[in-house]
Motif scaffolding. Structure first.
Motif, short mmCIF file in Angstrom:
data_model
loop_
_atom_site.label_atom_id
_atom_site.label_comp_id
_atom_site.label_asym_id
_atom_site.label_seq_id
_atom_site.Cartn_x
_atom_site.Cartn_y
_atom_site.Cartn_z
N LEU A 203 -13.42 1.73 -2.22
CA LEU A 203 -12.48 1.86 -1.10
C LEU A 203 -12.75 3.17 -0.36
CD1 LEU A 203 -9.92 0.67 0.29
CD2 LEU A 203 -8.57 2.11 -1.25
N VAL B 211 -4.94 6.88 -4.84
CA VAL B 211 -6.19 6.15 -4.64
C VAL B 211 -6.25 4.97 -5.61
CG1 VAL B 211 -8.71 6.29 -4.67
CG2 VAL B 211 -7.36 8.22 -3.80
N TRP C 236 -4.04 2.21 -4.38
CA TRP C 236 -4.59 1.46 -3.24
C TRP C 236 -5.72 0.55 -3.69
CZ3 TRP C 236 -4.81 6.79 -0.46
CH2 TRP C 236 -3.54 7.11 0.00
N VAL C 237 -6.60 1.07 -4.59
CA VAL C 237 -7.73 0.27 -5.09
C VAL C 237 -7.19 -0.98 -5.80
CG1 VAL C 237 -9.59 0.22 -6.81
CG2 VAL C 237 -9.36 2.19 -5.27
N CYS D 206 -3.17 14.91 -3.45
CA CYS D 206 -3.52 14.52 -2.07
C CYS D 206 -3.72 15.75 -1.19
CB CYS D 206 -2.43 13.64 -1.46
SG CYS D 206 -2.13 12.12 -2.37
N LEU E 199 0.82 -1.23 0.00
CA LEU E 199 0.00 0.00 0.00
C LEU E 199 0.85 1.27 0.00
CD1 LEU E 199 -2.81 -0.99 2.55
CD2 LEU E 199 -3.03 -0.73 0.07
N VAL F 45 -11.69 6.08 1.73
CA VAL F 45 -10.42 6.77 2.00
C VAL F 45 -10.71 7.89 3.00
CG1 VAL F 45 -8.50 8.07 1.01
CG2 VAL F 45 -9.62 6.28 -0.33
N ASP G 5 -12.64 -1.21 3.33
CA ASP G 5 -13.57 -1.63 2.27
C ASP G 5 -14.31 -2.90 2.70
OD1 ASP G 5 -11.85 -3.77 2.00
OD2 ASP G 5 -11.28 -3.36 -0.07
N LEU H 132 -7.79 3.44 5.25
CA LEU H 132 -8.48 2.82 4.12
C LEU H 132 -9.35 1.68 4.66
CD1 LEU H 132 -5.40 2.40 1.72
CD2 LEU H 132 -7.01 4.31 1.80
N SER I 136 -9.99 -3.67 -4.69
CA SER I 136 -11.20 -3.18 -4.04
C SER I 136 -12.12 -2.51 -5.07
CB SER I 136 -10.78 -2.18 -2.96
OG SER I 136 -11.88 -1.75 -2.24
N VAL J 124 -3.62 8.19 6.39
CA VAL J 124 -4.86 7.83 5.68
C VAL J 124 -5.37 6.52 6.27
CG1 VAL J 124 -5.87 7.15 3.47
CG2 VAL J 124 -4.09 8.88 3.52
#
Lengths: 121, 466
Positions: free
Chosen positions: B179, B167, B170-171, B149, B141, B181, B197, B195, B176, B193
């Motif tokens: 997600l 983003v 991370w998705v 950001c 991640l 955030v 889901d 996260l 995901s 941050v």
């Protein structure tokens, strides 16, 4: 043949007696001092060929006397003889011509004395 | 407020527009979770965070609230923290795969486990395990902070089409669909941050859930800042103590070299010298043997002091120089009124010059008080005398407390300091036992004798302080 005159500085009278006996037997003229003041006085009078100096002299530090002796006459050999090996990390001790950790075996000290007298003057 | 006639007014239109924008950006609010449940959750978590001292436990507590069924109900949650120009994965809670999720949830259902119940007493081993379990995911991640950001303000739902590369990363990393955030900002940059889901259930995220997630994340940030500060303070304290210990150890090494190695080297040197050239003169020989014997004796004494010192340090007690005569005078003096009322004469003797011993003042006072009380108890019926005396005794300072009352009962004579035997002497039976415990902790000892007919004497031996 000239007899080398050694001055031993130690606050422990027992050590001074031991040095007198052991180095006297080896043919040196041995003098002793139990305090920094006594040592300073004796060196000032002249005729000392080498000083064997303990570092911890009661509350006083032999390293201070070492600096003083070397400032006065850098050619006078000084051998540090102490129970604590780590004083070698103190850069003041680097002024000394030899650094010996005290032991019941005096051979190392005797060798250092011979070596320093051989190179001195 | 809607107008009763005609279309909506400007205020109503503005509100609708805001709701539409909110729904578009932050996901559908299909239904809300009950506000009371959210409030209960927030209260529980904030109570826990008040007492948490480890950042990891703080993170675990909040992410557990994210993922617990009776919490926000997410399938999994992760915390990323800013580290220079990167956001790095730091903690995760929840199953790693769909299979793991089904297995874990089935077990929890079977055993009726409610995860939030674990909040009250966090198990640091569980917390460590959870952090290790997610290490690979957390590493995947981590991502550089991108320019976009800085514009984050509120929690939002990210998808694979999101414009921000972080983003999208991370998705993708979490595979995901939606997600959550939750950005935590500081000075226009992400501080961290969260996260979360529903990668197994694909349950929709409600608006109220998003709000609660945001609030919890802010709780977490406050707790992390507090606990990290606390950890830094503790770390500084530990470093300072380590430095102090190192200095003390060096000083001890120097002292030992001087006080212990010196006499041993001297004794050995003299012995070698005698072997090499034994003096013919008997006086010289005796003098040299005397030097060796004195040096060995000094080393022996120093070793004894060292052993006692180490033993007392292990008990957390460090003896210090105490002027014994004055202390005994003071303690005995405090009992004089009581003794007078019982017809007991108290005498105290100590040398006029100060006599120093290694002891702990409070412990020594307690020892003496117990001995004097014991003596007064023995004289309760008959009256009599209590003698307290301080003597020099070689390397020791002797404190005697003697009385001419009843002798010790036979049960106590074998070991009066064993404790647990109740007589009129010593009251609970623990007074004399505590005298021995306290004395030994100070590197001292206590003895009992009835050598002098009619007298019971207790003697404390304290190491003389030189």
């Amino acid at each position: 043949m000239n007899v080398s005159r050694l001055l031993f500085v130690d606050d422990e009278e027992g050590f001074l007696e031991l040095y007198r006996a052991a180095f006297g037997r080896d043919g040196y003229a041995v003098e002793t001092a139990a305090t920094i003041e006594g040592a300073r006085e004796r060196v000032a009078q002249g005729g000392i060929d080498l000083v064997v100096l303990d570092i911890r002299l009661g509350e006083a530090s032999g390293l201070a006397l070492l600096r003083e002796l070397k400032a006065r006459d850098s050619r006078l050999p000084v051998v540090l003889a102490t129970a604590y090996a780590r004083y070698q990390d103190d850069f003041s001790s680097w002024l000394a011509d030899a650094y010996i950790v005290k032991s019941s075996d005096l051979n190392e000290l005797k060798q250092a004395v011979r070596r320093c007298l051989g190179t001195a003057r | 407020m809607s107008s009763s006639r005609g279309g909506p007014g400007p205020r109503e239109r503005a509100l609708r527009s805001e709701r539409t924008r909110h729904l578009r950006e932050r996901g559908p609010a299909l239904r809300t979770i009950r506000p009371r449940r959210v409030l209960d959750l927030l209260r529980r978590v904030s109570e826990v965070l008040e007492t948490v001292v480890d950042p990891e436990v703080a993170a675990w507590s909040v992410l557990l609230a994210y993922t617990a069924g009776e919490g926000l109900g997410f399938n999994r949650a992760f915390l990323l923290l800013a580290d220079g120009d990167h956001l790095r994965g730091w903690f995760g809670v929840g199953p790693r795969t769909r299979d793991e999720a089904r297995q874990v949830w089935a077990e929890m259902r079977m055993h009726g486990v409610l995860p939030l119940d674990r909040l009250a007493q966090p198990d640091t081993r569980v917390v460590e395990t959870e952090q290790r379990r997610h290490a690979a995911t957390l590493a995947s991640l981590s991502h550089a902070v991108e320019r976009g950001c800085g514009a984050w303000r509120r929690a939002f739902i990210g998808r694979s089409s999101h414009p921000n590369p972080c983003v999208r990363h991370w998705v993708t990393a979490l595979e995901s669909r939606e997600l959550v955030v939750v950005p935590l900002m500081a000075s226009g940059r992400p501080w961290g941050v969260v996260l979360a889901d529903n990668f197994v259930t694909h349950a929709p995220v409600y608006h109220a859930t998003l709000e609660a997630a945001e609030t919890l994340a802010h709780y977490l940030r406050a707790a992390l800042e507090r606990t990290q500060l606390l950890r830094r303070v503790q770390e500084e304290k530990r470093k300072r103590l380590t430095a102090e210990h190192a200095t003390a150890i060096l000083e001890t090494a120097r002292a030992l070299a001087h006080d212990l190695k010196n006499p041993l080297a001297l004794a050995g040197g003299v012995a070698r010298e005698l072997m090499a050239a034994a003096p013919e003169n008997r006086d010289t020989l005796l003098r040299q043997l005397g030097i060796a014997a004195a040096a060995i004796s000094r080393a022996e004494q120093r070793v004894g002091e060292l052993v006692d010192g180490l033993a007392s340090r292990a008990d957390g007690i460090v003896p210090e120089p105490v002027e014994v005569g004055g202390l005994v005078d003071r303690v005995v003096g405090a009992f004089r009124p009581l003794a007078g009322s019982r017809g007991v004469r108290m005498l105290c003797y100590h040398p006029a010059r100060p006599l120093m011993a290694g002891a702990v003042v409070r412990s020594l006072e307690r020892c003496l008080e117990n001995l004097v009380v014991n003596a007064l108890e023995a004289l309760r019926e008959s009256g009599g005398e209590v003698h307290a005396a301080v003597h020099e005794d070689g390397d020791w300072v002797r404190i005697e407390v003697a009385d001419n009352g009843q002798p010790l009962p036979p049960a106590l004579r074998t070991d009066p300091f064993a404790g647990g035997i109740t007589t009129r002497r010593g009251g609970s039976g623990l007074g004399l036992a505590s005298v021995r415990t306290l004395a030994e902790a100070m590197g001292a000892r206590v003895e009992y004798d009835e050598r002098e007919p009619g007298w019971v004497r207790f003697t404390l031996f304290l190491r003389r302080w030189s």
